[in-house]
Write a protein that holds these residues in place. Structure first.
Motif, short mmCIF file in Angstrom:
data_model
loop_
_atom_site.label_atom_id
_atom_site.label_comp_id
_atom_site.label_asym_id
_atom_site.label_seq_id
_atom_site.Cartn_x
_atom_site.Cartn_y
_atom_site.Cartn_z
N ALA A 264 57.69 -15.94 -3.14
CA ALA A 264 56.95 -14.72 -3.46
C ALA A 264 56.20 -14.20 -2.24
O ALA A 264 56.22 -13.01 -1.94
CB ALA A 264 55.97 -14.99 -4.60
N MET A 265 55.54 -15.11 -1.52
CA MET A 265 54.81 -14.71 -0.33
C MET A 265 55.75 -14.10 0.71
O MET A 265 55.41 -13.12 1.37
CB MET A 265 54.05 -15.90 0.25
CG MET A 265 52.88 -16.38 -0.60
SD MET A 265 52.11 -17.91 0.01
CE MET A 265 51.52 -17.39 1.63
N GLU A 266 56.92 -14.68 0.84
CA GLU A 266 57.90 -14.20 1.83
C GLU A 266 58.32 -12.76 1.55
O GLU A 266 58.52 -11.97 2.50
CB GLU A 266 59.12 -15.12 1.82
CG GLU A 266 60.20 -14.75 2.82
CD GLU A 266 59.78 -14.95 4.27
OE1 GLU A 266 60.36 -14.27 5.15
OE2 GLU A 266 58.87 -15.77 4.51
N LYS A 267 58.44 -12.41 0.29
CA LYS A 267 58.87 -11.04 -0.04
C LYS A 267 57.71 -10.08 -0.27
O LYS A 267 57.92 -8.93 -0.66
CB LYS A 267 59.81 -11.06 -1.24
CG LYS A 267 59.15 -11.41 -2.57
CD LYS A 267 60.17 -11.35 -3.72
CE LYS A 267 59.51 -11.62 -5.06
NZ LYS A 267 60.48 -11.56 -6.18
N GLY A 268 56.48 -10.57 -0.04
CA GLY A 268 55.31 -9.70 -0.17
C GLY A 268 54.82 -9.50 -1.58
O GLY A 268 54.09 -8.54 -1.86
N SER A 269 55.18 -10.41 -2.49
CA SER A 269 54.71 -10.35 -3.87
C SER A 269 53.52 -11.29 -4.03
O SER A 269 53.54 -12.41 -3.52
CB SER A 269 55.83 -10.77 -4.82
OG SER A 269 55.40 -10.71 -6.17
N LEU A 270 52.47 -10.85 -4.71
CA LEU A 270 51.28 -11.68 -4.91
C LEU A 270 51.66 -12.88 -5.78
O LEU A 270 52.07 -12.73 -6.93
CB LEU A 270 50.18 -10.86 -5.57
CG LEU A 270 48.80 -11.51 -5.71
CD1 LEU A 270 48.24 -11.93 -4.36
CD2 LEU A 270 47.83 -10.56 -6.40
N ALA A 271 51.55 -14.08 -5.20
CA ALA A 271 52.01 -15.31 -5.85
C ALA A 271 50.91 -15.90 -6.71
O ALA A 271 49.92 -16.43 -6.19
CB ALA A 271 52.45 -16.32 -4.79
N ALA A 272 51.06 -15.82 -8.03
CA ALA A 272 50.02 -16.25 -8.96
C ALA A 272 50.42 -17.57 -9.62
O ALA A 272 51.51 -17.68 -10.17
CB ALA A 272 49.80 -15.19 -10.03
N VAL A 273 49.52 -18.55 -9.56
CA VAL A 273 49.71 -19.81 -10.28
C VAL A 273 48.80 -19.78 -11.50
O VAL A 273 47.60 -19.53 -11.40
CB VAL A 273 49.40 -21.02 -9.39
CG1 VAL A 273 49.46 -22.32 -10.19
CG2 VAL A 273 50.37 -21.08 -8.21
N PHE A 274 49.38 -20.04 -12.66
CA PHE A 274 48.71 -20.02 -13.96
C PHE A 274 47.79 -21.24 -14.06
O PHE A 274 48.24 -22.37 -14.06
CB PHE A 274 49.81 -20.02 -15.03
CG PHE A 274 49.38 -19.98 -16.47
CD1 PHE A 274 48.07 -20.06 -16.89
CD2 PHE A 274 50.37 -19.86 -17.46
CE1 PHE A 274 47.73 -20.03 -18.23
CE2 PHE A 274 50.05 -19.82 -18.80
CZ PHE A 274 48.72 -19.91 -19.18
N VAL B 262 53.23 -25.92 -24.97
CA VAL B 262 53.59 -24.50 -25.06
C VAL B 262 53.12 -23.76 -23.81
O VAL B 262 53.86 -22.95 -23.23
CB VAL B 262 52.96 -23.88 -26.33
CG1 VAL B 262 53.22 -22.37 -26.37
CG2 VAL B 262 53.51 -24.56 -27.58
N LEU B 263 51.89 -24.03 -23.40
CA LEU B 263 51.36 -23.37 -22.21
C LEU B 263 52.13 -23.77 -20.95
O LEU B 263 52.39 -22.93 -20.08
CB LEU B 263 49.87 -23.70 -22.05
CG LEU B 263 48.95 -23.11 -23.12
CD1 LEU B 263 47.55 -23.71 -22.99
CD2 LEU B 263 48.89 -21.59 -23.03
N HIS B 264 52.52 -25.03 -20.87
CA HIS B 264 53.32 -25.47 -19.72
C HIS B 264 54.66 -24.73 -19.70
O HIS B 264 55.13 -24.29 -18.63
CB HIS B 264 53.54 -26.98 -19.78
CG HIS B 264 54.39 -27.49 -18.66
ND1 HIS B 264 55.74 -27.74 -18.82
CD2 HIS B 264 54.11 -27.76 -17.36
CE1 HIS B 264 56.24 -28.18 -17.67
NE2 HIS B 264 55.27 -28.20 -16.78
N ALA B 265 55.28 -24.59 -20.84
CA ALA B 265 56.54 -23.85 -20.90
C ALA B 265 56.35 -22.38 -20.50
O ALA B 265 57.26 -21.77 -19.93
CB ALA B 265 57.12 -23.93 -22.32
N ALA B 266 55.15 -21.86 -20.76
CA ALA B 266 54.85 -20.47 -20.38
C ALA B 266 54.51 -20.33 -18.90
O ALA B 266 54.41 -19.20 -18.40
CB ALA B 266 53.70 -19.94 -21.22
N GLY B 267 54.31 -21.47 -18.21
CA GLY B 267 54.05 -21.40 -16.77
C GLY B 267 52.79 -22.09 -16.30
O GLY B 267 52.51 -22.10 -15.10
N LEU B 268 51.99 -22.67 -17.20
CA LEU B 268 50.76 -23.35 -16.79
C LEU B 268 51.09 -24.48 -15.81
O LEU B 268 51.89 -25.36 -16.11
CB LEU B 268 50.04 -23.94 -18.02
CG LEU B 268 48.77 -24.74 -17.73
CD1 LEU B 268 47.66 -23.83 -17.20
CD2 LEU B 268 48.31 -25.49 -18.97
#
Length: 349
Positions: free
Chosen positions: A119-129, A146-152
């Motif tokens: 994400a950083m390489e392509k200039g997208s703001l890299a968000a960690v849940f 459930v939250l882990h499956a959603a990206g936590l």
């Protein structure tokens, strides 16, 4: 340094700000530019904020005693019932996902260190849940799956209030984090589950006994996403020498908190705090942890930060102060983003 050094930041409260916003479409305003506060997409781009831990914090209920307990040193913020934490937790998770959908590729929810780098390489703001205070999670940890499956991928068991899993350290100055008991049995099970699922366990806001319990149980690097050095600012939220040593022994990391009340010797929340105070904390963290154990954990949108920084667009001012203090390019890049990527790779994968 003339070019903009990217920053990965260990903690912000932008999702809470959007959740509590009176704006008709706070997601669109974040993408286009929000008034006030610390983070939106245009200011992130201007300041080189390339990614970070986007925290979900279920706020206290607004009751007559809440604000007093939030601001009086000898009182602990009241516990939050699971039913009262569930709606804001899911609401902020929804905002995180909607930001990704609405951004046309400019905002990415990242589930691995590799995804952060991509994400950083392509200039997208890299968000960690990230979740700060897991009051919404049930004792059987069903919602955790459930939250882990959603990206936590990161969580702090507590904010500065007790819950069913652990005891948070209340806001006291001067004080140490030696306040209250350690993890509950449910809290110990939570840490073990996080290790299995490769969810980072954040030690910021956890009291000393809870810290010791995590250190005994966890097989992952110890991480405090947004904390400072107690020897320089005697706030209960800051880390003692023995805690810093324990973090170093596991190859862990501490993110420098920009909150002025955790930086200043007098413990005062004042924007008139010089960047030299931040450099002193960085120097002390480097001495305690080594060059691979220090990063940023700004607390943007959740605290008063030095006026010289102001908001995310002011991050280059801190980079300049580091350069003036004699930090070389390689060390600055480690602190600014590389150390976070390294510890994420060793925790979340």
């Amino acid at each position: 340094m003339t070019d903009l050094i990217p920053v990965f930041d260990g903690h912000n409260d932008a999702l809470l700000r959007l959740y509590q916003s009176k704006d008709a479409d706070p997601v669109a305003r974040f993408i286009d530019g929000l008034p006030g506060g610390h983070i939106d997409l245009p200011r992130a781009r201007k300041g080189g904020l390339a990614g970070g831990m986007f925290a979900i914090f279920p706020p206290p209920l607004e009751t007559p005693g809440t604000r007093r307990a939030m601001n009086v040193a000898d009182e602990v913020p009241p516990e939050l019932a699971r039913a009262d934490a569930l709606a804001p937790t899911l609401g902020m998770a929804s905002i995180l996902m909607r930001l990704e959908r609405a951004s046309d590729g400019a905002f990415t929810v990242c589930r691995s260190a590799g995804a952060v780098c991509a994400a950083m390489e392509k200039g997208s703001l890299a968000a960690v849940f990230h979740i700060e205070g897991v009051e919404a999670v049930d004792m059987d940890l069903v919602l955790l799956d459930v939250l882990h499956a959603a990206g936590l991928r990161s969580l702090g068991p507590v904010w500065s209030r007790p819950n069913a899993f652990a005891h948070g350290v209340p806001f006291r100055f001067p004080a140490t984090p030696e306040i209250g008991p350690g993890l509950t049995e449910a809290g110990k099970a939570l840490v073990k589950a996080c290790n299995r699922l490769r969810i980072l366990v954040d030690l910021s806001h956890l009291n000393a006994e809870g810290f010791r319990d995590v250190a005994k149980i966890s097989d992952a690097p110890l991480v405090a996403t947004h904390s400072n050095v107690h020897a320089l600012c005697g706030h209960s939220r800051n880390l003692m020498d023995w805690q810093l040593a324990a973090i170093r022994d596991t190859g862990g990391l501490v993110g420098l908190n920009f909150a002025t009340g955790f930086l200043r010797e007098d413990g005062r929340m004042g924007a008139d705090t010089g960047l030299d105070v931040m450099i002193r904390h960085l120097d002390a963290l480097l001495e305690a942890l080594g060059e691979g154990g220090v990063a940023f954990g700004s607390d943007f949108d959740g605290a008063t930060v030095p006026a010289a920084i102001g908001d995310a667009s002011g991050l280059p001012k801190l980079i300049e102060a580091m350069e003036s203090a004699g930090y070389g390019r390689e060390l600055i890049e480690k602190i600014a983003w590389r150390n976070w990527v390294d510890v994420l790779e060793r925790t979340i994968g």
